[in-house]
Design a protein around this motif. Sequence first.
Motif, PDB file in Angstrom:
ATOM      1  N   THR A  79       0.861  -1.174   0.000  1.00  0.00           N
ATOM      2  CA  THR A  79       0.000   0.000   0.000  1.00  0.00           C
ATOM      3  C   THR A  79       0.900   1.227   0.000  1.00  0.00           C
ATOM      4  O   THR A  79       1.787   1.347   0.840  1.00  0.00           O
ATOM      5  CB  THR A  79      -0.911   0.003   1.253  1.00  0.00           C
ATOM      6  N   THR A  80       0.714   2.079  -0.987  1.00  0.00           N
ATOM      7  CA  THR A  80       1.563   3.270  -1.087  1.00  0.00           C
ATOM      8  C   THR A  80       1.197   4.268   0.006  1.00  0.00           C
ATOM      9  O   THR A  80       0.164   4.118   0.675  1.00  0.00           O
ATOM     10  CB  THR A  80       1.383   3.967  -2.452  1.00  0.00           C
ATOM     11  N   SER A  81       2.016   5.294   0.157  1.00  0.00           N
ATOM     12  CA  SER A  81       1.741   6.293   1.194  1.00  0.00           C
ATOM     13  C   SER A  81       0.424   7.026   0.922  1.00  0.00           C
ATOM     14  O   SER A  81      -0.188   7.593   1.818  1.00  0.00           O
ATOM     15  CB  SER A  81       2.905   7.286   1.299  1.00  0.00           C
ATOM     16  N   GLU A  82      -0.031   6.976  -0.341  1.00  0.00           N
ATOM     17  CA  GLU A  82      -1.331   7.608  -0.666  1.00  0.00           C
ATOM     18  C   GLU A  82      -2.494   6.647  -0.426  1.00  0.00           C
ATOM     19  O   GLU A  82      -3.627   6.933  -0.758  1.00  0.00           O
ATOM     20  CB  GLU A  82      -1.368   8.060  -2.138  1.00  0.00           C
ATOM     21  N   GLY A  83      -2.172   5.471   0.114  1.00  0.00           N
ATOM     22  CA  GLY A  83      -3.218   4.503   0.426  1.00  0.00           C
ATOM     23  C   GLY A  83      -3.662   3.676  -0.768  1.00  0.00           C
ATOM     24  O   GLY A  83      -4.682   2.993  -0.723  1.00  0.00           O
ATOM     25  N   GLU A  84      -2.889   3.715  -1.829  1.00  0.00           N
ATOM     26  CA  GLU A  84      -3.259   2.967  -3.024  1.00  0.00           C
ATOM     27  C   GLU A  84      -2.625   1.574  -2.976  1.00  0.00           C
ATOM     28  O   GLU A  84      -1.453   1.432  -2.633  1.00  0.00           O
ATOM     29  CB  GLU A  84      -2.727   3.737  -4.241  1.00  0.00           C
ATOM     30  N   ASP A  85      -3.401   0.519  -3.335  1.00  0.00           N
ATOM     31  CA  ASP A  85      -2.859  -0.837  -3.345  1.00  0.00           C
ATOM     32  C   ASP A  85      -2.135  -1.119  -4.662  1.00  0.00           C
ATOM     33  O   ASP A  85      -2.684  -0.879  -5.726  1.00  0.00           O
ATOM     34  CB  ASP A  85      -3.991  -1.866  -3.187  1.00  0.00           C
ATOM     35  N   VAL A  86      -0.927  -1.615  -4.563  1.00  0.00           N
ATOM     36  CA  VAL A  86      -0.201  -2.004  -5.772  1.00  0.00           C
ATOM     37  C   VAL A  86       0.343  -3.421  -5.591  1.00  0.00           C
ATOM     38  O   VAL A  86       0.550  -3.869  -4.468  1.00  0.00           O
ATOM     39  CB  VAL A  86       0.986  -1.052  -6.087  1.00  0.00           C
ATOM     40  N   VAL A  87       0.520  -4.107  -6.706  1.00  0.00           N
ATOM     41  CA  VAL A  87       1.165  -5.424  -6.645  1.00  0.00           C
ATOM     42  C   VAL A  87       2.451  -5.351  -7.457  1.00  0.00           C
ATOM     43  O   VAL A  87       2.441  -4.984  -8.626  1.00  0.00           O
ATOM     44  CB  VAL A  87       0.255  -6.529  -7.228  1.00  0.00           C
ATOM     45  N   LYS A  88       3.537  -5.675  -6.809  1.00  0.00           N
ATOM     46  CA  LYS A  88       4.817  -5.748  -7.513  1.00  0.00           C
ATOM     47  C   LYS A  88       5.099  -7.215  -7.813  1.00  0.00           C
ATOM     48  O   LYS A  88       4.844  -8.079  -6.976  1.00  0.00           O
ATOM     49  CB  LYS A  88       5.941  -5.187  -6.649  1.00  0.00           C
ATOM     50  N   ILE A  89       5.598  -7.466  -9.020  1.00  0.00           N
ATOM     51  CA  ILE A  89       5.861  -8.861  -9.398  1.00  0.00           C
ATOM     52  C   ILE A  89       7.342  -9.043  -9.700  1.00  0.00           C
ATOM     53  O   ILE A  89       7.850  -8.562 -10.708  1.00  0.00           O
ATOM     54  CB  ILE A  89       5.021  -9.266 -10.628  1.00  0.00           C
ATOM     55  N   GLY A  90       8.009  -9.715  -8.795  1.00  0.00           N
ATOM     56  CA  GLY A  90       9.431  -9.999  -8.990  1.00  0.00           C
ATOM     57  C   GLY A  90       9.593 -11.391  -9.567  1.00  0.00           C
ATOM     58  O   GLY A  90       8.807 -12.291  -9.255  1.00  0.00           O
ATOM     59  N   LYS A  91      10.601 -11.540 -10.413  1.00  0.00           N
ATOM     60  CA  LYS A  91      10.790 -12.853 -11.032  1.00  0.00           C
ATOM     61  C   LYS A  91      12.270 -13.205 -11.003  1.00  0.00           C
ATOM     62  O   LYS A  91      13.119 -12.357 -11.285  1.00  0.00           O
ATOM     63  CB  LYS A  91      10.308 -12.770 -12.469  1.00  0.00           C
ATOM     64  N   LEU A  92      12.552 -14.433 -10.640  1.00  0.00           N
ATOM     65  CA  LEU A  92      13.944 -14.884 -10.625  1.00  0.00           C
ATOM     66  C   LEU A  92      14.053 -16.131 -11.504  1.00  0.00           C
ATOM     67  O   LEU A  92      13.453 -17.164 -11.206  1.00  0.00           O
ATOM     68  CB  LEU A  92      14.348 -15.197  -9.178  1.00  0.00           C
ATOM     69  N   ASN A  93      14.790 -16.000 -12.615  1.00  0.00           N
ATOM     70  CA  ASN A  93      15.036 -17.159 -13.493  1.00  0.00           C
ATOM     71  C   ASN A  93      16.409 -17.722 -13.186  1.00  0.00           C
ATOM     72  O   ASN A  93      17.404 -16.996 -13.247  1.00  0.00           O
ATOM     73  CB  ASN A  93      15.052 -16.742 -14.971  1.00  0.00           C
ATOM     74  N   LEU A  94      16.468 -19.011 -12.868  1.00  0.00           N
ATOM     75  CA  LEU A  94      17.754 -19.642 -12.562  1.00  0.00           C
ATOM     76  C   LEU A  94      18.035 -20.676 -13.649  1.00  0.00           C
ATOM     77  O   LEU A  94      17.315 -21.678 -13.773  1.00  0.00           O
ATOM     78  CB  LEU A  94      17.683 -20.266 -11.170  1.00  0.00           C
ATOM     79  N   VAL A  95      19.032 -20.396 -14.456  1.00  0.00           N
ATOM     80  CA  VAL A  95      19.216 -21.146 -15.699  1.00  0.00           C
ATOM     81  C   VAL A  95      20.529 -21.930 -15.706  1.00  0.00           C
ATOM     82  O   VAL A  95      21.604 -21.358 -15.548  1.00  0.00           O
ATOM     83  CB  VAL A  95      19.239 -20.177 -16.909  1.00  0.00           C
ATOM     84  N   ASP A  96      20.390 -23.239 -15.873  1.00  0.00           N
ATOM     85  CA  ASP A  96      21.569 -24.102 -15.993  1.00  0.00           C
ATOM     86  C   ASP A  96      21.668 -24.446 -17.476  1.00  0.00           C
ATOM     87  O   ASP A  96      20.855 -25.202 -18.013  1.00  0.00           O
ATOM     88  CB  ASP A  96      21.338 -25.368 -15.146  1.00  0.00           C
ATOM     89  N   LEU A  97      22.651 -23.865 -18.167  1.00  0.00           N
ATOM     90  CA  LEU A  97      22.749 -24.052 -19.616  1.00  0.00           C
ATOM     91  C   LEU A  97      23.417 -25.368 -19.983  1.00  0.00           C
ATOM     92  O   LEU A  97      24.141 -25.953 -19.169  1.00  0.00           O
ATOM     93  CB  LEU A  97      23.556 -22.905 -20.234  1.00  0.00           C
ATOM     94  N   ALA A  98      23.197 -25.787 -21.230  1.00  0.00           N
ATOM     95  CA  ALA A  98      23.910 -26.958 -21.755  1.00  0.00           C
ATOM     96  C   ALA A  98      25.405 -26.668 -21.738  1.00  0.00           C
ATOM     97  O   ALA A  98      25.819 -25.507 -21.733  1.00  0.00           O
ATOM     98  CB  ALA A  98      23.446 -27.226 -23.184  1.00  0.00           C
ATOM     99  N   GLY A  99      26.231 -27.709 -21.730  1.00  0.00           N
ATOM    100  CA  GLY A  99      27.682 -27.530 -21.726  1.00  0.00           C
ATOM    101  C   GLY A  99      28.138 -26.703 -22.924  1.00  0.00           C
ATOM    102  O   GLY A  99      27.669 -26.920 -24.037  1.00  0.00           O
ATOM    103  N   SER A 100      29.039 -25.753 -22.673  1.00  0.00           N
ATOM    104  CA  SER A 100      29.435 -24.842 -23.757  1.00  0.00           C
ATOM    105  C   SER A 100      30.154 -25.570 -24.885  1.00  0.00           C
ATOM    106  O   SER A 100      30.210 -25.087 -26.008  1.00  0.00           O
ATOM    107  CB  SER A 100      30.329 -23.737 -23.208  1.00  0.00           C
ATOM    108  N   GLU A 101      30.695 -26.776 -24.605  1.00  0.00           N
ATOM    109  CA  GLU A 101      31.372 -27.524 -25.670  1.00  0.00           C
ATOM    110  C   GLU A 101      30.373 -27.904 -26.763  1.00  0.00           C
ATOM    111  O   GLU A 101      30.766 -28.202 -27.882  1.00  0.00           O
ATOM    112  CB  GLU A 101      32.071 -28.775 -25.102  1.00  0.00           C
ATOM    113  N   CYS A 102      29.064 -27.850 -26.418  1.00  0.00           N
ATOM    114  CA  CYS A 102      28.046 -28.165 -27.419  1.00  0.00           C
ATOM    115  C   CYS A 102      28.022 -27.134 -28.539  1.00  0.00           C
ATOM    116  O   CYS A 102      27.543 -27.412 -29.627  1.00  0.00           O
ATOM    117  CB  CYS A 102      26.662 -28.232 -26.780  1.00  0.00           C
ATOM    118  N   ILE A 103      28.499 -25.920 -28.281  1.00  0.00           N
ATOM    119  CA  ILE A 103      28.515 -24.910 -29.335  1.00  0.00           C
ATOM    120  C   ILE A 103      29.559 -25.294 -30.347  1.00  0.00           C
ATOM    121  O   ILE A 103      29.302 -25.305 -31.542  1.00  0.00           O
ATOM    122  CB  ILE A 103      28.956 -23.519 -28.847  1.00  0.00           C
ATOM    123  N   SER A 104      30.753 -25.601 -29.861  1.00  0.00           N
ATOM    124  CA  SER A 104      31.809 -25.917 -30.816  1.00  0.00           C
ATOM    125  C   SER A 104      31.411 -27.146 -31.622  1.00  0.00           C
ATOM    126  O   SER A 104      31.649 -27.226 -32.817  1.00  0.00           O
ATOM    127  CB  SER A 104      33.139 -26.121 -30.106  1.00  0.00           C
TER     128      SER A 104
END
Length: 369
Positions: free
Chosen positions: A249-274
Amino acid sequence: SSSQGGAMASGSSSKGGSKDGVNVQVVLRCRPRNGIEGRSPEVVSCYESRREVVLHQNVAGKQQSRTFMFDKVFGPGANQTSLYDQAIVPIVAEALQGFNCTIFAYGQTGTGKTYTMEGANCGASEGDLPNDAGVIPRAVKQIFDHLERSQIDSSVRVSFLEVYNEELTDLLDVDDGMQQAARSKLKIMEDKTGVVVQGLEDCIVNDAAEIYQVLERGSAKRVKAETLLNKQSSRSHSIFTITIHIKETTSEGEDVVKIGKLNLVDLAGSECISRSGAKDGRAREAGSINQSLLTLGRVINTLVEHSGHIPYRDSKLTRLLRDSLGGRTKTCIIATISPTAMCHEETLSTLDYAHRAKNIRNRPEINQK
Ligand code: ADP
């Protein structure tokens, strides 16, 4: 306020959202030598306080070396706690403020991507985490500790996705043994809030223990699918996403929703590019072309060189994570390497790649409704 992590981003605002944006943060981690490497000489020196990595090479009896600078450097002696506390805590804190954040692990197979992201010896533990716990369980703990401590009105959801051979698998879909069906159900869509995967399970979780259970279920399914399809995890990418809705709730009394997102990415082995990039016909057997990893490299190059059209749409991974590369997300890449001569070539390629990625600029914004 401290300038940690922002050293490469001159003129950037620590709050994010500045006009110029902030650079992608690149952390370099060199693991200790392992048994397989036997007596292979060490060719990497890490200088943590100078944030430098030096790669040595013996060319025709002459010692040559190349120095690379990163936002943070963790040598073989650095443990999971120090990597998390120094490099990751501030990012998860941003996700708790309503930012989109992505952490990628990039490197050759066997250099510690999974150890860094998931860790070792940690089942569904409650209470204190084991010393070997990686970024994911520590992030989960940080998130729930924060939400519980601050008594915020919030909800947390998780999803777990795998990209293998340009096909998506929902690792949380309970419909076991129905791999094919589970896969074809998923569709990448774009709307004004960003990218959404239609049909993807998005579980509500009430505490850290529940997330660990969900994670275990997903990992077990991944292993099972791997055995069925005879594939190696080194060729697939996994994306574990935690979404946090925070009512304020903001100081003006307004309700807001904040949406945080965390992406945790385990990539394929980089040798796959070569391997995929090789002209050699043998490298082009089924499954060996890692379109997603190749495209990720091209997207990074185009962004850094400002050389026109960015080929996000050329692979599933880059479509899914488009916002993390040149978009509104705070992004951190953890590049992992081995210290020994056995891996010299791949290490050089990882150092080059990671160093280039440092020049990508994002413009993070808080998501608010
Ligand atoms: P990747 O996911 O990159 O293929 P892994 O995370 O599976 O690599 O690591 C390979 C092996 O090395 C594992 O047995 C892991 O426990 C070990 N290992 C990796 N990084 C470290 C580290 N920093 N400290 C101790 N052991 C590590």
